[in-house]
Design an enzyme around this catalytic site. Structure first.
Site, PDB file in Angstrom:
ATOM      1  N   ASP A 203      34.524  28.560  80.737  1.00 34.25           N
ATOM      2  CA  ASP A 203      33.461  28.938  81.681  1.00 34.25           C
ATOM      3  C   ASP A 203      32.102  28.516  81.106  1.00 34.25           C
ATOM      4  OD1 ASP A 203      33.719  30.831  79.619  1.00 34.25           O
ATOM      5  OD2 ASP A 203      32.698  32.367  80.784  1.00 34.25           O
ATOM      6  N   HIS A 529      42.485  25.805  80.099  1.00 34.91           N
ATOM      7  CA  HIS A 529      41.540  26.198  81.148  1.00 34.91           C
ATOM      8  C   HIS A 529      40.128  25.796  80.736  1.00 34.91           C
ATOM      9  CE1 HIS A 529      40.196  28.787  84.493  1.00 34.91           C
ATOM     10  NE2 HIS A 529      39.239  29.222  83.685  1.00 34.91           N
ATOM     11  N   ASP A 577      51.251  26.093  79.551  1.00 35.18           N
ATOM     12  CA  ASP A 577      50.230  25.055  79.388  1.00 35.18           C
ATOM     13  C   ASP A 577      49.775  24.578  80.762  1.00 35.18           C
ATOM     14  OD1 ASP A 577      48.516  23.182  78.379  1.00 35.18           O
ATOM     15  OD2 ASP A 577      50.077  21.666  78.043  1.00 35.18           O
ATOM     16  N   GLU A 586      43.230  29.351  77.762  1.00 31.45           N
ATOM     17  CA  GLU A 586      41.825  28.930  77.736  1.00 31.45           C
ATOM     18  C   GLU A 586      41.487  28.476  76.311  1.00 31.45           C
ATOM     19  OE1 GLU A 586      39.282  31.622  79.794  1.00 31.45           O
ATOM     20  OE2 GLU A 586      37.506  30.351  79.586  1.00 31.45           O
TER      21      GLU A 586
HETATM   22  O1  9MR Z   1      37.317  30.721  84.356  1.00 26.68           O
HETATM   23  C1  9MR Z   1      37.211  32.073  83.976  1.00 26.68           C
HETATM   24  C2  9MR Z   1      37.589  32.218  82.525  1.00 26.68           C
HETATM   25  O2  9MR Z   1      36.697  31.502  81.723  1.00 26.68           O
HETATM   26  C3  9MR Z   1      37.658  33.657  82.135  1.00 26.68           C
HETATM   27  O3  9MR Z   1      38.199  33.805  80.834  1.00 26.68           O
HETATM   28  C4  9MR Z   1      38.495  34.434  83.115  1.00 26.68           C
HETATM   29  C5  9MR Z   1      38.495  35.927  82.843  1.00 26.68           C
HETATM   30  O4  9MR Z   1      37.234  36.455  82.801  1.00 26.68           O
HETATM   31  O5  9MR Z   1      38.044  34.249  84.442  1.00 26.68           O
HETATM   32  C6  9MR Z   1      38.087  32.908  84.836  1.00 26.68           C
HETATM   33  O6  9MR Z   1      37.592  32.799  86.111  1.00 26.68           O
HETATM   34  C7  9MR Z   1      38.454  33.226  87.144  1.00 26.68           C
HETATM   35  C8  9MR Z   1      37.974  34.530  87.730  1.00 26.68           C
HETATM   36  O7  9MR Z   1      38.094  35.570  86.802  1.00 26.68           O
HETATM   37  C9  9MR Z   1      38.750  34.866  88.984  1.00 26.68           C
HETATM   38  N1  9MR Z   1      38.718  33.774  89.897  1.00 26.68           N
HETATM   39  C10 9MR Z   1      39.268  32.565  89.362  1.00 26.68           C
HETATM   40  C11 9MR Z   1      38.472  32.135  88.171  1.00 26.68           C
HETATM   41  C12 9MR Z   1      39.063  30.855  87.594  1.00 26.68           C
HETATM   42  O8  9MR Z   1      38.744  29.786  88.412  1.00 26.68           O
HETATM   43  O1  9MR Z   2      38.725  36.802  74.526  1.00 28.53           O
HETATM   44  C1  9MR Z   2      38.479  37.732  75.554  1.00 28.53           C
HETATM   45  C2  9MR Z   2      39.615  38.709  75.603  1.00 28.53           C
HETATM   46  O2  9MR Z   2      39.675  39.472  74.412  1.00 28.53           O
HETATM   47  C3  9MR Z   2      39.475  39.607  76.816  1.00 28.53           C
HETATM   48  O3  9MR Z   2      40.633  40.410  76.909  1.00 28.53           O
HETATM   49  C4  9MR Z   2      39.278  38.771  78.072  1.00 28.53           C
HETATM   50  C5  9MR Z   2      39.094  39.589  79.328  1.00 28.53           C
HETATM   51  O4  9MR Z   2      37.929  40.344  79.267  1.00 28.53           O
HETATM   52  O5  9MR Z   2      38.141  37.950  77.914  1.00 28.53           O
HETATM   53  C6  9MR Z   2      38.283  37.026  76.872  1.00 28.53           C
HETATM   54  O6  9MR Z   2      37.124  36.289  76.779  1.00 28.53           O
HETATM   55  C7  9MR Z   2      36.842  35.394  77.832  1.00 28.53           C
HETATM   56  C8  9MR Z   2      35.486  35.777  78.379  1.00 28.53           C
HETATM   57  O7  9MR Z   2      35.577  37.025  79.005  1.00 28.53           O
HETATM   58  C9  9MR Z   2      34.924  34.738  79.316  1.00 28.53           C
HETATM   59  N1  9MR Z   2      34.936  33.439  78.718  1.00 28.53           N
HETATM   60  C10 9MR Z   2      36.260  33.042  78.291  1.00 28.53           C
HETATM   61  C11 9MR Z   2      36.805  33.989  77.272  1.00 28.53           C
HETATM   62  C12 9MR Z   2      38.164  33.543  76.750  1.00 28.53           C
HETATM   63  O8  9MR Z   2      39.157  33.639  77.715  1.00 28.53           O
END
Ligand code: 9MR
Ligand code: 9MR
Length: 722
Positions: A203, A529, A577, A586
């Protein structure tokens, strides 16, 4: 109070025993060959697909329904058997849900490429045995951070055409930020320039909590290398960063990109909550995929300051003050002042917790327990200044004596007490020797815990069976960092072996027979991701660049595709994957940071020790401190430092703490600065290089309060002297 039993809330509920036992021997999964689509083998051989170090441990895990020991053969590229032996049956392995045996070929020390390990008619993917095995991963894993930079064009000359892209979030349309970002409603009534830094992950959010931890690890990798006398491997012009050739170690240039951002996130003087750090900046709503950073049209917003973010900033900035001082003292001063202001603000606002509900458009990074962040920040501020207020904050913290500073689930963005311990165990401070010994013993006890867990598991993973939560691969790498430090502190080779063996897990010796690091290994993940490296969604976009670590198995199945495709998975097999699986696949700065740390560690031992292995000597310097003259309020002293290590030291800083209020007023043959009780003496131009066995002497003049006891410990470039 430290958490004593359950893992933190953000982690997964523990898996029931029924689930664990019920998924044993998932036939199809257990026997799927790693890479080749070979025949219906009953046996699969999982190896580190990159290979093994000649002097390192060499083990493989064999998935098989056989209950009797099998025999293994190691063949070289010509097909000649160069070693053989029996496997050791291990039976059911709960985390993977597989029945496994282990083949140990550590005693083979030959080198070459194209080795294959065969068991029961099945062969592994080919792998290498060579001393420079991790050189490429060292630079690739570090390069990840440059790729993730916000606010600067990523140039083809450094990364290749496929990965070049325009600068993101500099206020150029359609971007809305990050040069003048407003707060969320009611949070503040001004805008802030928060350009730069690293995007967190797939993100475009930038989160101070995770940024502080990741920066700390990147800088710590350099500190550790310096202590081993091998910082040059991460020095200037070693990495693909735009600042190559500026006289500053490249790894510090990279970390500075994020440090600058972290300091921009600090609330300015004169505003409410001055000195606190905004918790995060990100898009007002989640953006879709794929999306290059410069094409993000969402408004950006600053979120309410938090105590956790403020303390992460304090810790990372205090570490900056210590480590950057030899290269840029003005920057070190700036870092220290930001760290002090952050600490003071956190003390004034000790319970501003980031809520889990704040996850629209960005991750929450929630944390409602910040005593551990206070401990870590205090340790760094004490190491940087030697001041008693910070020392008292260290010694009065419940985490200073708690056995739980190292949890079986490892440290992480919300669990930072272990980082305080690592600082106090490795950086000389004025803590009493007995206290330092206790802190160091806690590091080795934690490492012992990881080793025993590895020994009990078929895939030698340091995490518990119920520890496969979001980012488990980062947890594995963090555990390896602790083992490596334990090896440094004790010289006990078992810890180095443990740290290296976790690399085997990440690079293919795992339940899925898959390397979790892009571009490293015959069968490596490639669809993480990410909004730009989104080849799976748009063939004109690249896959993630080599050296990017996937989050890894997560039994929480917290995204739709994981929930749909992985239902019923054994914890260590809960991974797919696929680009949509953000909860298992991610990338993130806090996972690549320990990977880069570990790769640098593994590469250094192999290439710089000529394959001879072993830990560096416990001490690489000897110091004599002689008071040459003393009068009622003043003194002069002569200090001699000898390089007792095996490699030349080019550029040195000797540090010590004065035990009784002494203050240096002048010095000769070295540049001496003092901050609190902490003193640093830097080489002059003419005595900068210390060959093995060479000595340098310098003098100081100072004041004292009546007694003038000599300092009892010294460190050369952060490594303790005898
Ligand atoms: O892309 C987002 C990712 O970086 C985060 O770790 C994740 C959880 O916070 O959320 C992803 O975004 C998703 C969102 O939470 C819900 N709608 C779909 C998004 C991915 O395209
Ligand atoms: O690494 C984070 C993990 O410990 C949490 O459970 C999760 C949901 O809150 O979020 C992870 O971090 C994400 C962050 O919220 C958004 N950017 C991507 C991070 C890695 O997935």
């Amino acid at each position: 109070m430290p958490r004593t039993t359950a893992p933190p809330l953000r982690r997964l509920p523990r898996l029931s025993a029924a689930l664990l036992t019920g998924t044993l021997l998932l036939g199809g999964l257990a026997v799927a060959p790693a890479a080749s689509g070979a025949t219906a083998a009953t046996t699969a051989v999982r190896v580190n697909q990159v290979g093994y170090l000649p002097d390192g441990p060499k083990r493989a895990t064999v998935v098989t329904t056989a209950t009797q020991a099998l025999s293994w053969q190691l063949r070289n590229a010509a097909g000649t058997v160069v070693a053989s032996g029996p496997t050791v049956p291990r039976g059911a392995d709960a985390p993977s849900g597989q029945s496994v045996q282990v083949a140990d070929f550590s005693s083979y020390q030959g080198t070459g490429t194209g080795y294959v390990l065969s068991v029961d008619g099945s062969g592994s993917v080919p792998f290498d045995i060579r001393a420079d095995l991790y050189d490429a991963l060292r630079s690739d894993a570090m390069a990840f951070f440059h790729h993730q930079r916000s606010g600067i064009a990523i140039d083809a000359s450094l990364v290749g055409a496929a990965y070049a892209r325009p600068a993101g979030h500099l206020g150029v349309s359609p971007n809305k930020g990050d040069v003048s970002v407003p707060c969320q409603a009611t949070v503040c009534d001004y805008t802030q320039d928060v350009r730069g830094g690293w995007y967190d992950a797939g993100d475009h959010g930038k989160y101070v909590v995770n940024g502080g931890l990741s920066t700390w690890l990147v800088v710590n990798s350099f500190e550790r290398a310096e202590r081993a006398g091998k910082g040059a491997a991460l020095g200037d012009s070693t990495l693909r960063v735009p600042e190559r050739g500026n006289g500053v170690p490249d790894v510090l240039d990279e970390a500075r990109w994020e440090l600058d951002f972290l300091m921009r996130m600090q609330v300015p003087a004169g505003k409410p909550y001055a000195g606190m750090a905004f918790h995060k900046v990100h898009d007002a709503a989640w953006t879709g995929m794929p999306l290059r950073p410069d094409q993000d049209a969402q408004p950006r917003e600053l979120h309410r300051p938090s105590t956790a973010a403020t303390l992460n900033l304090a810790a990372a900035a205090a570490q900056c003050a210590r480590v950057y001082r030899p290269y840029d003292s003005a920057y070190a001063d700036r870092c220290l002042s930001a760290a002090r202001r952050a600490w003071t603000a956190a003390q004034a606002n000790p319970a501003m917790y980031a809520p889990s509900s704040d996850s629209t458009g960005g991750g929450a990074y929630e944390d409602a327990r910040v005593t551990d962040e206070f401990y870590w920040a205090a340790a760094e501020l004490y190491a940087a200044t030697g001041e008693s207020a910070y020392r008292d904050a260290v010694t009065s913290s419940s985490w200073h004596t708690s056995a739980d500073a190292f949890s079986p689930y490892g440290f992480g963005w919300a669990d930072t007490a272990a980082l305080g311990r690592l600082v106090l165990a490795t950086v000389p401070t004025g803590l009493p020797a007995s206290d330092v010994a206790r802190v160091r013993a806690s590091v080795t006890a934690a490492a012992d815990g990881y080793l025993s867990r590895m020994a009990a598991q078929g895939y030698a993973v340091p995490v518990p069976a119920d520890g496969y939560f979001w980012g488990s691969n980062g947890e594995v790498a963090n555990d390896a960092v602790v083992m490596a430090v334990a090896g440094e502190l004790t010289g006990d080779a078992r810890y180095r072996a443990g740290a290296l063996e976790t690399m085997d897990y990440l690079l293919g010796r795992n339940a899925l027979g898959l390397s979790y690091v892009t571009g490293h290994g015959e069968s490596a993940a490639q669809n993480q991701h990410h909004r730009f490296w989104a080849h799976q969604l748009d063939a004109s976009l690249p896959h993630p660049p080599a050296g990017s670590l996937a989050g890894g198995p997560n039994s929480g199945l917290q995204d739709p595709i994981a929930a749909q495709r992985l239902a019923g998975c054994a914890p260590a097999a809960c991974y797919i994957d696929h680009i949509d699986s953000y909860s298992t696949n991610e990338v993130a700065v806090n996972w690549n940071a320990p990977l880069a740390w570990l790769a640098a560690y593994a590469a250094e031992r192999a290439s710089d020790d000529g394959g001879s292995g072993g830990e560096p000597p416990a001490s690489a310097c000897a110091v004599t401190y002689t008071v040459t003259n003393s009068w009622n309020t003043g003194f002069t002293a002569n200090v001699t430092v000898e390089n007792t290590g095996r490699t030349a030291v080019d550029g040195w800083q000797l540090t010590w703490a004065y035990p009784d209020g002494q203050r240096v007023t002048s010095a000769w043959n070295a540049t001496v600065t003092q901050s609190g009780t902490a003193v640093g003496a830097r080489n002059t131009d003419w005595n900068r290089t210390l060959a093995p066995g060479a000595k340098a002497s310098f003098g100081v003049q100072g004041t004292h309060n009546g007694t003038n006891p000599a300092p009892d410990s010294f460190s050369l470039n952060a490594g303790a002297c005898s």
